[in-house]
Design an enzyme around this catalytic site. Structure first.
Site, mmCIF file in Angstrom:
data_model
loop_
_atom_site.group_PDB
_atom_site.id
_atom_site.type_symbol
_atom_site.label_atom_id
_atom_site.label_comp_id
_atom_site.label_asym_id
_atom_site.label_seq_id
_atom_site.Cartn_x
_atom_site.Cartn_y
_atom_site.Cartn_z
ATOM 1 N N GLU A 116 9.709 10.383 19.873
ATOM 2 C CA GLU A 116 9.912 10.320 21.334
ATOM 3 C C GLU A 116 8.755 9.617 22.039
ATOM 4 O OE1 GLU A 116 11.667 10.109 24.304
ATOM 5 O OE2 GLU A 116 12.795 11.741 23.390
ATOM 6 N N VAL A 142 8.193 5.487 22.765
ATOM 7 C CA VAL A 142 8.806 4.670 23.817
ATOM 8 C C VAL A 142 8.685 5.391 25.160
ATOM 9 C CG1 VAL A 142 10.909 3.529 24.614
ATOM 10 C CG2 VAL A 142 10.478 3.746 22.156
ATOM 11 N N LYS A 183 9.026 -1.636 21.893
ATOM 12 C CA LYS A 183 9.760 -0.457 22.377
ATOM 13 C C LYS A 183 11.231 -0.795 22.606
ATOM 14 C CE LYS A 183 5.582 1.393 24.519
ATOM 15 N NZ LYS A 183 4.737 1.324 25.714
ATOM 16 N N GLY A 196 -0.760 7.020 29.028
ATOM 17 C CA GLY A 196 -1.818 7.972 29.393
ATOM 18 C C GLY A 196 -1.833 9.174 28.457
HETATM 19 N N1 HSE Z 1 -0.287 0.886 26.120
HETATM 20 C C1 HSE Z 1 0.968 1.507 26.357
HETATM 21 C C2 HSE Z 1 1.398 1.214 27.788
HETATM 22 C C3 HSE Z 1 0.851 2.988 26.125
HETATM 23 O O1 HSE Z 1 0.587 0.720 28.565
HETATM 24 O O2 HSE Z 1 2.542 1.456 28.125
HETATM 25 C C4 HSE Z 1 2.111 3.628 25.669
HETATM 26 O O3 HSE Z 1 2.727 3.001 24.611
#
Ligand code: HSE
Length: 437
Positions: A130, A133, A206, A303
């Site tokens: 989970e 993505v 993703k 985060g």
């Molecule tokens: N580096 C990714 C982003 C973190 O900024 O969405 C989560 O995959």
């Protein structure tokens, strides 16, 4: 009801530390929800001497992941190691040892998902992902389970929190790209190397996972257009706003005439649409199903604690035995006939085009001629006068121009772009962005 179960965290970076915090802080609730007393047996880090935000029980911290592999009591591994080399080696070893895995590593699943899911099935284990993505948003559960009654028709999504944060900060606070990126790194949104955040790779990885779940089709990264926000300037955001749009790093996977059309690109989206209104590190996923219609899922997409929230939910599902039921039925590499992937040249869109043009008679006619000869129709033209004109070496006055086109194919637009490159009345860089329907 509360017999103990030993788990391990492999990778004690930003997210791993968040997971350890939740395991220690919410032990009682997790016990109730999983039906087991979840005990953190090992936490594997790279550097034992590094200062940590949390205090772990004695004997838990180690820098040797093989102690987890060799510990028969550890039946669930939360693997939070980035990259695709060591991470793949570890996951293969854990699955072969019969351990269930929870991961947030989208690059690994995008590149080696088929091999790893097959291995998990062979060894009667599960992989829960989970957190791979859209951070804390439960989109895998939504598409993998809750929307089962639907044939998904389209997914339109902001899937990279770092890019969305940078675009939001640039437009709303007037911050520079570099300054906003630095802040995104400090806030723990960006990957260790933020290149993949800003060049569109992270969002594309993703999107391939969502496409696999929704359409039963494996698409590799080189099969669809991918462009990052590193090509977008503040001027683009401002011109788009003047026209009533926001620019978002949008991932699209949709069925068009029996083909799966996919792309990840900075895209103009009408400012009143939900996707345009997801700001900061938020992600949003619009999923259109043939029974339910259009649904939206939004929330923090990056985060420490949002991502840890998704990881711990997967851990509880695994401990409670729910993934044992759901994982084999996900149909990730199963019975469905894959859809053919739409050739990039055939993808159609309206376009936003910005360039600097020499400010003298007949120059615009050359541009209109190129577009016209390539079968591209102009929808609107915006040219600001003198105050924004620039003077280039040789004292030629230059003027910025923005053109919006009617719908055309990517192939035609690129052919026109090649002709623009031959014009010495245009000054690079020219910017070409699609406009969402
Ligand atoms: N580096 C990714 C982003 C973190 O900024 O969405 C989560 O995959």
């Amino acid at each position: 009801m509360t017999n103990p179960i030993s788990v391990a965290i492999v990778g004690l970076g930003t997210v791993g530390t968040g997971v350890a915090k939740l395991l220690l802080q919410h032990a009682d609730r997790l016990k109730t929800r999983s039906g087991r007393d979840i005990q953190l047996r090992r936490a594997v880090c790279r550097d034992l001497s590094k200062p940590r935000e949390i205090e772990l029980p004695d004997g838990v911290l180690t820098d040797n992941w093989r102690t987890v592999l060799e510990d028969d009591d550890v039946s669930v591994v939360v693997q939070l190691v980035g990259g695709t080399t060591t991470a793949r080696e570890m996951m293969i070893a854990f699955l072969k040892a019969g351990k269930n895995v929870v991961t947030a590593n989208k690059a690994l699943l995008c590149e080696h998902g088929e091999e790893l899911f097959q291995l998990a099935r062979e060894h009667d284990c599960t992989i829960a992902f989970e957190a791979a993505v859209a951070g804390g948003i439960p989109i895998i559960a939504a598409i993998g389970q809750s929307m089962t009654a639907n044939q998904i028709r389209s997914i339109e999504a902001i899937l990279n929190g770092t890019s969305n944060y940078i675009l939001t900060e640039m437009l709303s606070q007037g911050r520079t790209y570099e300054d906003a990126l630095k802040q995104a790194q400090e806030l723990g949104y960006a990957e260790a190397d933020p290149t993949m955040d800003v060049d569109g790779t992270d969002a594309a990885q993703k999107l391939t996972i969502l496409a696999r779940l929704a359409f039963g089709t494996t698409v590799s990264l080189d099969e669809f257009p991918r462009q990052g926000i590193d090509s977008v300037a503040l001027a683009d955001l401002q011109y788009a706003a003047e026209l009533g749009y926001r620019i978002k790093l949008l991932g699209v996977a949709k069925v068009v005439d029996g083909h799966l059309e996919m792309h990840v690109q900075p895209t103009l989206v009408k400012q009143d649409r939900p996707v345009a209104q997801a700001d900061g590190a938020f992600n949003i996923i619009a999923v259109d199903g043939d029974a339910v219609g259009r649904t939206w899922y939004t929330g923090p997409g990056a985060g420490q604690m949002p991502t840890a929230s998704a990881v711990v939910a997967d851990l509880v599902d695994t401990v409670a035995g729910r993934t044992r039921l759901t994982f084999p039925l996900l149909d990730l590499w199963g019975e469905r006939t894959p859809l053919p992937v739409q050739a990039p040249d055939e993808i159609t869109s309206r376009y936003f085009l910005r360039f600097s043009m020499e400010d003298r008679p007949h120059v615009f006619a050359e541009i209109a001629d190129i577009l016209g000869r390539n079968g591209i129709s102009l929808a609107s033209i915006m040219q600001h006068e003198a105050s924004e004109s620039k003077t280039q070496a040789g004292s030629r006055p230059m003027v910025p121009v923005v053109v919006m086109t009617h719908r055309t194919t990517r192939g035609r637009m690129q052919a026109a772009e090649r002709e623009f490159q031959q014009l010495n009345t245009l000054q690079p860089p020219w910017i070409l962005l699609p406009v969402a329907d």
